[in-house]
Design an enzyme around this catalytic site. Structure first.
Site, PDB file in Angstrom:
ATOM      1  N   CYS A 113       0.816  -1.224   0.000  1.00 29.07           N
ATOM      2  CA  CYS A 113       0.000   0.000   0.000  1.00 29.07           C
ATOM      3  C   CYS A 113       0.848   1.272   0.000  1.00 29.07           C
ATOM      4  O   CYS A 113       0.340   2.344  -0.334  1.00 29.07           O
ATOM      5  CB  CYS A 113      -0.961   0.001   1.180  1.00 29.07           C
ATOM      6  SG  CYS A 113      -2.115  -1.362   1.113  1.00 29.07           S
ATOM      7  N   HIS A 250      -3.310   7.442   1.617  1.00 26.72           N
ATOM      8  CA  HIS A 250      -3.705   6.078   1.259  1.00 26.72           C
ATOM      9  C   HIS A 250      -5.073   5.815   1.874  1.00 26.72           C
ATOM     10  O   HIS A 250      -5.328   6.179   3.025  1.00 26.72           O
ATOM     11  CB  HIS A 250      -2.666   5.090   1.778  1.00 26.72           C
ATOM     12  CG  HIS A 250      -3.115   3.665   1.668  1.00 26.72           C
ATOM     13  ND1 HIS A 250      -3.608   3.148   0.488  1.00 26.72           N
ATOM     14  CD2 HIS A 250      -3.186   2.667   2.584  1.00 26.72           C
ATOM     15  CE1 HIS A 250      -3.942   1.886   0.696  1.00 26.72           C
ATOM     16  NE2 HIS A 250      -3.707   1.562   1.953  1.00 26.72           N
ATOM     17  N   ASN A 280     -10.001  -0.170  -0.323  1.00 27.51           N
ATOM     18  CA  ASN A 280      -8.546  -0.041  -0.292  1.00 27.51           C
ATOM     19  C   ASN A 280      -7.986  -0.644  -1.581  1.00 27.51           C
ATOM     20  O   ASN A 280      -8.045  -1.857  -1.768  1.00 27.51           O
ATOM     21  CB  ASN A 280      -8.012  -0.768   0.947  1.00 27.51           C
ATOM     22  CG  ASN A 280      -6.502  -0.688   1.078  1.00 27.51           C
ATOM     23  OD1 ASN A 280      -5.803  -0.307   0.134  1.00 27.51           O
ATOM     24  ND2 ASN A 280      -6.001  -1.066   2.242  1.00 27.51           N
TER      25      ASN A 280
END
Ligand code: COA
Length: 323
Positions: A113, A250, A280
């Site tokens: 990520c 993020h 996500n």
């Protein structure tokens, strides 16, 4: 000094949308639980046969159009991904071929990520050193392929997508007034492997594997590490939280976004949120959020952006960018 200026950005999402209500038919969950714990309402899922490179190429073409460049202008391609098309070669080389780029380097970055922030730091250093002139940086993922669709604690959290930016080395004065990347900070702490990992891989199991996560523990580390790395970016530039026009974080969980903003006294309205629409999307989430806020006119030339991310490894990082 040379500054890496973002001259174009764009996102690309698969057509198929998977809602919380549909997920509630697949596993023991509910729209209420997912919304309250994460802020996620829906996510996009790649069609059968639609690959990470397909999404990456879609985002790259639009970002190149926005920047007004063509294939002959690009001399560095970095794809940040944890879900490459193949074990090798790098997905970046597939993207290079499909875009018709014929010079320079192309490679993948694997920081899950945090991949886009790691890629931004890498591209920025190459451009500042004068080794390349125009970089295409893409975050692209098909996390739907590594989810255990029977595990309600993880399958509700992630989605597929891609976002891309074109970066160009331009002369700057060296101060905070410059356009472009002002500072980047990246970190890793490999001791936390087991808190967020995939239980497969070419060398260990000869399988692709599934994502495994200790959500509560990851949450705790995320808040601590993100705060530290935001402080680091502010200290490096002498900027204050009040100098930040937009936070482009993020997108893992709305609660992490809110908590981090609160810690720095930032107005929640200054935080770009796409997690409700995309879930996500790992390395794709920062450039997807950036593209959304540029496209709708929130981010304007001269604005100061704080980018930050945290992911498996653990890895984490931040960047300050003047648009
Ligand atoms: N639907 C309904 N119930 C669920 C569920 C789901 N999808 N997933 C878990 N639950 C249950 C659990 O089984 C648990 O039940 P129990 O109390 O009977 O044992 C309960 O909900 C609470 O689970 P818990 O894991 O403590 O919830 P939480 O408040 O920590 O929220 C996350 C879970 C994953 C949303 C949260 O921990 C989180 O966002 N962590 C960070 C994840 C992250 O950012 N990852 C990516 C980093 S890149």
């Amino acid at each position: 000094m040379i500054r890496s200026v973002i001259t174009g950005c764009a996102g690309h999402l698969p057509e198929r949308v998977l809602t919380n209500a549909e997920l509630a038919d697949m596993v023991d969950t509910s729209d209420e639980w997912i919304t309250a714990r994460t802020g996620i309402k829906q996510r996009h899922i790649a069609a059968e046969g639609e690959t990470t490179s397909d999404l990456a190429v879609g985002a790259a073409r639009k970002a190149m159009d926005a920047a007004g460049v063509d294939a002959s202008d690009i001399d560095l391609i970095i794809v940040a991904t944890a879900t490459p098309d193949h074990t090798f070669p790098a997905t970046a080389t597939t993207v290079q071929s499909r875009l018709g780029v014929r010079k320079g380097a192309a490679f993948d970055i694997q920081a899950v990520c945090s991949g886009f922030i790691y890629g931004l730091a890498t591209a920025d250093n190459f451009l500042k050193a004068g080794q390349f002139r125009r970089a295409l940086l893409i975050g692209a993922e098909t996390f739907s392929r590594i989810l255990d669709w029977d595990d309600r604690t993880t399958c509700v959290l992630f989605g597929d997508g891609a976002g891309a930016v074109v970066l160009e080395g331009q002369q700057g004065a060296g101060g905070n007034g410059d356009r472009g990347v002002l500072t980047t900070h990246i970190h890793a702490d490999g001791r936390h492997h087991d808190l967020l990992y995939v239980d497969g891989g070419p060398s260990k199991t000869q399988t692709v594997g599934h994502l495994r996560m200790s959500g509560k523990e990851v949450f705790r580390h995320a808040v601590t590490n993100l705060s530290a790395v935001i402080h680091e970016a502010l200290d490096a530039t002498g900027m204050q939280p009040g100098d930040i026009d937009w936070v482009v974080p993020h997108q893992a969980n709305k609660r992490i976004l809110d908590g981090t903003a609160r810690k720095f006294g930032l107005d929640a309205a200054k935080v770009v949120v796409t997690v409700d629409q995309h879930g996500n999307t790992s390395a794709a989430s920062v450039p997807l959020a950036l593209s959304a806020a540029v496209a709708d006119g929130r981010i304007r030339r001269g604005d100061v952006l704080l980018l930050e991310a945290m992911g498996g490894g653990f890895t984490w990082g931040s960047a300050l960018v003047r648009w």
